[in-house]
Write an enzyme that holds these catalytic residues in place. Structure first.
Site, PDB file in Angstrom:
ATOM      1  N   LYS A   1      63.131  18.853   3.633  1.00 16.45           N
ATOM      2  CA  LYS A   1      62.390  18.824   2.368  1.00 16.45           C
ATOM      3  C   LYS A   1      60.975  18.326   2.644  1.00 16.45           C
ATOM      4  O   LYS A   1      60.769  17.241   3.176  1.00 16.45           O
ATOM      5  CB  LYS A   1      63.089  17.891   1.372  1.00 16.45           C
ATOM      6  CG  LYS A   1      62.421  17.891   0.004  1.00 16.45           C
ATOM      7  CD  LYS A   1      63.164  17.020  -0.985  1.00 16.45           C
ATOM      8  CE  LYS A   1      62.835  15.572  -0.854  1.00 16.45           C
ATOM      9  NZ  LYS A   1      61.453  15.210  -1.171  1.00 16.45           N
TER      10      LYS A   1
ATOM     11  N   LYS B   1      57.313  19.664  -7.055  1.00 14.30           N
ATOM     12  CA  LYS B   1      57.593  19.304  -8.467  1.00 14.30           C
ATOM     13  C   LYS B   1      56.491  19.787  -9.407  1.00 14.30           C
ATOM     14  O   LYS B   1      55.800  18.996 -10.043  1.00 14.30           O
ATOM     15  CB  LYS B   1      57.766  17.792  -8.617  1.00 14.30           C
ATOM     16  CG  LYS B   1      58.908  17.197  -7.817  1.00 14.30           C
ATOM     17  CD  LYS B   1      59.118  15.734  -8.176  1.00 14.30           C
ATOM     18  CE  LYS B   1      60.176  15.062  -7.336  1.00 14.30           C
ATOM     19  NZ  LYS B   1      59.759  14.795  -5.946  1.00 14.30           N
TER      20      LYS B   1
ATOM     21  N   ASP C   1      59.170  20.495  -2.007  1.00 14.11           N
ATOM     22  CA  ASP C   1      59.336  19.582  -3.151  1.00 14.11           C
ATOM     23  C   ASP C   1      57.961  19.196  -3.691  1.00 14.11           C
ATOM     24  O   ASP C   1      57.454  18.111  -3.436  1.00 14.11           O
ATOM     25  CB  ASP C   1      60.107  18.351  -2.662  1.00 14.11           C
ATOM     26  CG  ASP C   1      60.313  17.294  -3.724  1.00 14.11           C
ATOM     27  OD1 ASP C   1      60.176  17.603  -4.922  1.00 14.11           O
ATOM     28  OD2 ASP C   1      60.621  16.149  -3.347  1.00 14.11           O
TER      29      ASP C   1
HETATM   30  O1  C5P Z   1      63.916   8.086   1.096  1.00 13.30           O
HETATM   31  P1  C5P Z   1      64.732   8.624  -0.059  1.00 13.30           P
HETATM   32  O2  C5P Z   1      66.143   8.993   0.325  1.00 13.30           O
HETATM   33  O3  C5P Z   1      64.664   7.722  -1.260  1.00 13.30           O
HETATM   34  O4  C5P Z   1      63.991   9.984  -0.428  1.00 13.30           O
HETATM   35  C1  C5P Z   1      64.343  10.738  -1.574  1.00 13.30           C
HETATM   36  C2  C5P Z   1      63.453  11.925  -1.669  1.00 13.30           C
HETATM   37  O5  C5P Z   1      63.883  12.688  -2.772  1.00 13.30           O
HETATM   38  C3  C5P Z   1      61.981  11.595  -1.884  1.00 13.30           C
HETATM   39  O6  C5P Z   1      61.246  12.535  -1.124  1.00 13.30           O
HETATM   40  C4  C5P Z   1      61.752  11.820  -3.358  1.00 13.30           C
HETATM   41  O7  C5P Z   1      60.476  12.296  -3.634  1.00 13.30           O
HETATM   42  C5  C5P Z   1      62.790  12.908  -3.654  1.00 13.30           C
HETATM   43  N1  C5P Z   1      63.268  12.985  -5.028  1.00 13.30           N
HETATM   44  C6  C5P Z   1      63.865  11.925  -5.681  1.00 13.30           C
HETATM   45  N2  C5P Z   1      64.303  12.061  -6.971  1.00 13.30           N
HETATM   46  C7  C5P Z   1      64.181  13.230  -7.594  1.00 13.30           C
HETATM   47  C8  C5P Z   1      63.589  14.325  -6.945  1.00 13.30           C
HETATM   48  C9  C5P Z   1      63.155  14.167  -5.636  1.00 13.30           C
HETATM   49  O8  C5P Z   1      64.018  10.860  -5.085  1.00 13.30           O
HETATM   50  N3  C5P Z   1      64.669  13.369  -8.814  1.00 13.30           N
END
Ligand code: C5P
Length: 250
Positions: free
Chosen positions: A34, A64, A62
């Site tokens: 991602k 968004k 990603d």
């Molecule tokens: O490091 P971590 O596991 O927290 O990363 C989660 C990833 O998922 C980040 O890149 C964040 O931007 C993304 N994300 C999220 N929640 C969402 C959509 C995307 O944490 N609803």
């Protein structure tokens, strides 16, 4: 879907070399990489997409999107032409915007398969208090459900939500109720028991998310910056894969 394809690693890094190092190490263990905002703003997508594909993995872009419908149409067409397998828009951008994201993604100039378009419901870094503060009057779960319902009606291929909401989505959103539904449930906010929460609030472990019905889990720091006792990113990915396998086979 293979076990590997059920893990998307968040490459939240700011340089091409860091991203390439992680992709080299992890492409045998995870299906998706991602690419998020930090990487897109510091490096951009065009170099990394072919790099990921060359190693046999898939790309989840990603960014968004949340903008006016015509702007999102053009951005979605451009993203589709990069050849990514998946990208996302915020459901709060509204039905018209989501429909335009889908039509943009299908209007590829260069041909080939169109990417899956996912709707971000409520970020996993927000909790009920944050959602109330923002002025949403439904409870968090109901708000996630409403966004998912709108996403489905608008023709999106799936949604992003916390695994904590998968159960309610599976019981209320028509397509999610179907066995072998092709409406994807993608869940960030994943924290194995051994990983710190960081800025995430609505977290679950990989096994819990899979048990509840998540199709793909998004895992960032627990893999890219694992705690010392876990070791390398590859070890972290292996431990998570094992946890998922045990859950699927149990
Ligand atoms: O490091 P971590 O596991 O927290 O990363 C989660 C990833 O998922 C980040 O890149 C964040 O931007 C993304 N994300 C999220 N929640 C969402 C959509 C995307 O944490 N609803």
């Amino acid at each position: 879907m293979s076990l590997k394809d059920r893990i998307a690693v968040a490459l939240d890094v700011g340089s091409l070399s860091e991203a390439e190092r992680l992709i080299d190490e992890l492409s045998d263990h995870v299906g998706y990489f991602k690419i998020g905002l930090e990487f897109l703003m510091s490096v951009g997508a065009s170099n990394i997409v072919p790099y990921i594909h060359a190693l046999g993995a898939k790309v989840f872009l990603d960014a968004k999107f949340n903008d006016t419908p015509d702007t999102v149409f053009k951005a979605s067409r451009a993203v589709a032409d990069l050849g990514v397998e998946m990208f996302n828009v915020h459901c709060v951008g509204g039905s018209k915007m989501m429909q335009k994201a889908v039509s943009g993604s299908r209007a590829k100039v260069h041909g080939g398969k169109s990417p899956a378009v996912l709707g971000v419901t409520i970020l996993t870094s927000l909790d009920q208090q944050d959602v109330t503060d923002l002025g949403f009057h439904h409870g968090l779960e109901m708000q996630v459900y409403r966004f998912a319902q709108k996403a489905q009606e608008s023709g999106l291929d799936g949604v992003i939500a916390s695994a904590r909401e998968v159960e309610i989505l599976k019981s209320l959103v028509p397509k999610c109720k179907e066995d072998n539904s092709d409406f994807l449930l993608v869940t960030p906010g994943i924290r194995p028991v051994w990983a710190p929460k960081n800025d995430q609030k609505r977290t679950l472990t990989p096994a819990e998310a899979i048990r509840l019905g998540a199709d793909i889990i998004v895992v960032g720091r627990p893999i890219t910056k694992p705690p010392i006792e876990i070791g390398t990113p590859v070890n972290a990915a292996r431990v998570i894969l094992r946890e998922i396998r045990e859950e699927v086979e149990s």
